[in-house]
Scaffold this motif. Structure first.
Motif, PDB file in Angstrom:
ATOM      1  N   SER A 143       1.288  21.637   2.987  1.00  0.00           N
ATOM      2  CA  SER A 143       0.346  21.727   4.105  1.00  0.00           C
ATOM      3  C   SER A 143      -0.304  20.372   4.348  1.00  0.00           C
ATOM      4  O   SER A 143      -0.237  19.464   3.506  1.00  0.00           O
ATOM      5  CB  SER A 143      -0.740  22.754   3.793  1.00  0.00           C
ATOM      6  OG  SER A 143      -1.561  22.277   2.732  1.00  0.00           O
ATOM      7  N   ARG A 144      -0.944  20.231   5.498  1.00  0.00           N
ATOM      8  CA  ARG A 144      -1.661  18.991   5.780  1.00  0.00           C
ATOM      9  C   ARG A 144      -2.751  18.760   4.732  1.00  0.00           C
ATOM     10  O   ARG A 144      -2.957  17.630   4.285  1.00  0.00           O
ATOM     11  CB  ARG A 144      -2.270  19.033   7.174  1.00  0.00           C
ATOM     12  CG  ARG A 144      -3.114  17.793   7.501  1.00  0.00           C
ATOM     13  CD  ARG A 144      -3.474  17.722   8.948  1.00  0.00           C
ATOM     14  NE  ARG A 144      -4.273  16.518   9.224  1.00  0.00           N
ATOM     15  CZ  ARG A 144      -4.339  15.938  10.410  1.00  0.00           C
ATOM     16  NH1 ARG A 144      -3.668  16.431  11.429  1.00  0.00           N
ATOM     17  NH2 ARG A 144      -5.074  14.859  10.599  1.00  0.00           N
TER      18      ARG A 144
ATOM     19  N   SER B 166       4.524  17.124   5.107  1.00  0.00           N
ATOM     20  CA  SER B 166       3.855  18.202   5.844  1.00  0.00           C
ATOM     21  C   SER B 166       4.408  18.309   7.262  1.00  0.00           C
ATOM     22  O   SER B 166       3.658  18.420   8.228  1.00  0.00           O
ATOM     23  CB  SER B 166       2.345  17.961   5.876  1.00  0.00           C
ATOM     24  OG  SER B 166       2.041  16.746   6.542  1.00  0.00           O
TER      25      SER B 166
END
Length: 291
Positions: free
Chosen positions: A225-226, A162
């Motif tokens: 994504s995180r 990420s």
């Protein structure tokens, strides 16, 4: 001159001792300190004095420092629990009158917004306030930190992270170890803080390409994504604290905290730093041998 290497049971400590020997330091002039002395039995077999040394047991540090001129303080291995141990070592070095303390810190520790930085910044400040003659080595990322990702990629064909399009100026652990040996054995470094990194910052797409060469198969960088990262880590069984720590670490990398390539490491070594591809190749081969 007698040199004490702390955390000698770890990979960096072992490599520093190898580098000291290669630079002509006699085994009898090296002391290997380790919390678990069985991890340095191979060093004892090479004529190096082995001593128990636990950062959280000040009496062991004081005993290890007897007759020592120069000390390498390798930062502790447990984030969030390192600073107090570092303080114990610095206090012991001051009491012993140690002529040189070299500390392995983190790139731009005094200014970077990174989850790993606060303990290093606090240690640097305490070391400076102590008045102990010191050198600070601010190490950037170790190429070997990517070994688990590359080994997974051998099965999956992907490296997921990420970090977006961030770059990292990594160098091999052996490069940082050799620099520590140089600073420990040469004059003219006291009072200096060195930013150490690989010669070139590489992206995770570059990392995937290097992994592909090492593995002999296609490897792609897969940005996530995180939230996706945290979900994957939780699914893998990591506790919430570890999930948050790893996610915040990658968030820092995404912000560019490790992107700064600096020529200082190559200057200390007198040669270019090890390319990431070659560092990965050696790390993967070593992991397979030790598996």
């Amino acid at each position: 001159m007698t040199i004490l290497v702390t955390a000698a049971g770890g990979q960096l400590g072992h490599l520093v001792i190898d580098a000291l020997l290669e630079r002509g330091v006699a085994p009898a002039d090296i002391v290997a300190g380790a919390r678990t002395t069985s991890k340095v039995a191979d060093l004892a077999d090479r004529g190096i004095r082995v001593v128990p040394l636990d950062y959280n047991a000040p009496e062991s540090v004081a005993a290890a420092l007897e007759g020592v001129d120069a000390l390498l303080l390798i930062s502790g291995s447990e984030p969030g629990r390192r600073y107090e141990g570092h303080v114990n070592v610095i206090d012991a070095a001051k009491a012993a009158g140690t002529a040189k303390v070299v500390y392995t810190s983190l790139a731009h520790a005094d200014s970077v917004d990174f989850v790993l930085a606060p303990e290093h910044k606090a240690t640097e400040e305490y070391l400076a306030a102590s008045g102990v003659p010191a050198v600070v080595l601010r190490n950037n990322w170790y190429t070997e930190n990517y070994t688990p990702d590359v080994l997974r990629a051998a099965e999956t064909g992907a490296i997921a992270a990420s970090v977006g399009d961030a770059t990292v100026a990594a160098a091999s652990r052996a490069d940082y170890a050799e620099a520590a040996a140089v600073v420990l054995t040469d004059d003219g470094h006291l009072g200096r803080t060195y930013e150490l990194s690989g010669d070139t910052a590489v992206s995770y797409a570059d990392l995937a390409a290097a992994a592909a060469e090492v593995l002999g198969r296609e490897v792609a960088y897969v940005p996530v994504s995180r939230e996706q990262l945290e979900a994957a880590l939780a699914e893998a069984g990591l506790d919430a604290g570890t999930v948050g720590f790893v996610a915040e670490m990658e968030a820092g990398i995404a912000r560019g905290v490790l992107a700064g390539a600096d020529p200082t490491l190559a200057r200390l070594l007198g040669r270019p730093t090890t390319p990431v591809r070659e560092g990965l190749r050696a790390a993967v081969e070593a992991s397979r041998v030790n598996a």
